[in-house]
Design a protein around this motif. Structure first.
Motif, PDB file in Angstrom:
ATOM      1  N   VAL A 174      41.438  34.699  38.146  1.00  0.00           N
ATOM      2  CA  VAL A 174      41.264  36.148  38.294  1.00  0.00           C
ATOM      3  C   VAL A 174      41.980  36.674  39.537  1.00  0.00           C
ATOM      4  O   VAL A 174      42.621  37.734  39.502  1.00  0.00           O
TER       5      VAL A 174
ATOM      6  N   VAL B  20      38.551  40.562  32.757  1.00  0.00           N
ATOM      7  CA  VAL B  20      37.270  40.058  33.249  1.00  0.00           C
ATOM      8  C   VAL B  20      36.096  40.659  32.484  1.00  0.00           C
ATOM      9  O   VAL B  20      35.233  39.942  31.978  1.00  0.00           O
TER      10      VAL B  20
ATOM     11  N   GLY C 263      33.570  37.264  37.988  1.00  0.00           N
ATOM     12  CA  GLY C 263      34.812  36.830  37.364  1.00  0.00           C
ATOM     13  C   GLY C 263      34.779  35.400  36.866  1.00  0.00           C
ATOM     14  O   GLY C 263      35.750  34.931  36.263  1.00  0.00           O
TER      15      GLY C 263
END
Length: 298
Positions: free
Chosen positions: A18, A26, A56
């Motif tokens: 991420v 996400v 995340g």
């Protein structure tokens, strides 16, 4: 050579990516939107993980999956849904001198039924089964755990639901497990296999190792193949040359070129371009449903 191939797009995965690209989706809305864009770009199948919107990190919360699936199905875009069932097999030991007690905060190890809870709830056309345990990721004490007993129970559960399992194979021994499941009647034809190449401590992505796996596939199996990072796009060509189908996506690779961060749709378009240059026809979702004899969701 496979002259008629389908493309799977692996949308987000569960890895620590991420912070490395703003394009890694996400939230459920972001994951669904990215999947829809990938389908519009030419992916017949989208492979779905979900992430905790706050952290995340990868999640197996059925309600997060439901939000993603509901949005995709409501969009009107035709695509085959493939939900992971790989979550819930994470074992992190306590260190090289003190493996026990395990790292409880990082370990997520649950039984077969719980690993399939979102699959039973949402009835996708495909879900994945990881066909063995292995050291996973570079260094550390993380082990991806898929014991024969749990895997057999998951295969039986998926079979009872009428869902096609995609059997993720990371090394040659995993094909032994696949063949035992076939022998024991836990897999229905056509058997669907994903060859996962280039992952640390699994099968490396050199052509010799890849073809060794291809040559050990069960007769009549439909297979796809992919590699990670910069080898993802070369494997688009490699997979069809070996008779298989294609997987791309941000789960496995963040770039479309040197220094060029990609979206999922970008990677699918690159795959479509590569296949087109090879005179390979890209199959539509309806073609995949017919080839794999998929069952529509209830």
């Amino acid at each position: 050579m496979n002259w008629n191939a389908f493309i799977t797009c692996a949308i987000t995965g569960a890895g620590d990516t991420v912070g490395r690209s703003p394009h890694v989706p996400v939230t459920p809305e972001q994951i669904a939107t990215s999947a829809i864009e990938a389908a519009e770009a030419g992916a017949a199948v989208v492979h779905i993980h979900v992430r905790d919107p706050e952290t995340g990190r990868g999640s197996r919360d059925p309600q997060l999956y439901k939000q993603v699936v509901d949005q995709i199905r409501a969009s009107g875009v035709d695509v085959v849904l493939n939900l992971t069932a790989g979550m819930g097999g994470d074992l992190v030991l306590g260190g090289d001198e003190t493996p026990l007690p395990i790292d409880a905060a990082a370990t997520d190890l649950v039984g077969a039924a719980e690993r399939l809870a979102h699959v039973e709830l949402l009835r996708p056309e495909i879900c994945t089964l990881d066909c063995g345990s292995m050291n996973f990721a570079s260094g550390g004490d993380y082990i991806m755990v898929n014991s024969p007993g749990v895997l057999r129970a998951m295969a039986a559960g998926v079979q009872a639901l009428g869902i096609r399992p995609e059997l993720e194979v990371f090394d040659t021994g995993h094909l032994v497990q696949v063949k035992e499941l076939i022998r024991d009647g836990l897999l229905d034809d056509p058997v669907m296999i994903q060859l996962c190449m280039g992952i640390a401590y699994g099968a490396p992505d050199d052509p010799g190792t890849f073809m060794a796996l291809v040559n050990q596939l069960p007769p009549g199996a439909v297979f796809s193949a992919f590699s990670i990072s910069r080898m993802q796009l070369p494997f688009v060509a490699m997979a069809v040359l070996a008779g298989g189908n294609v997987r791309v996506g941000l789960e496995d690779n963040l770039y479309s070129g040197r220094g060029q961060l990609a979206t999922n749709a970008d990677l699918v378009r690159r795959a479509v371009s590569i296949l087109g240059a090879m005179n390979v026809s890209v199959l539509k979702p309806a073609d995949v449903r017919a080839q794999l004899q998929l069952t529509s969701p209830e």
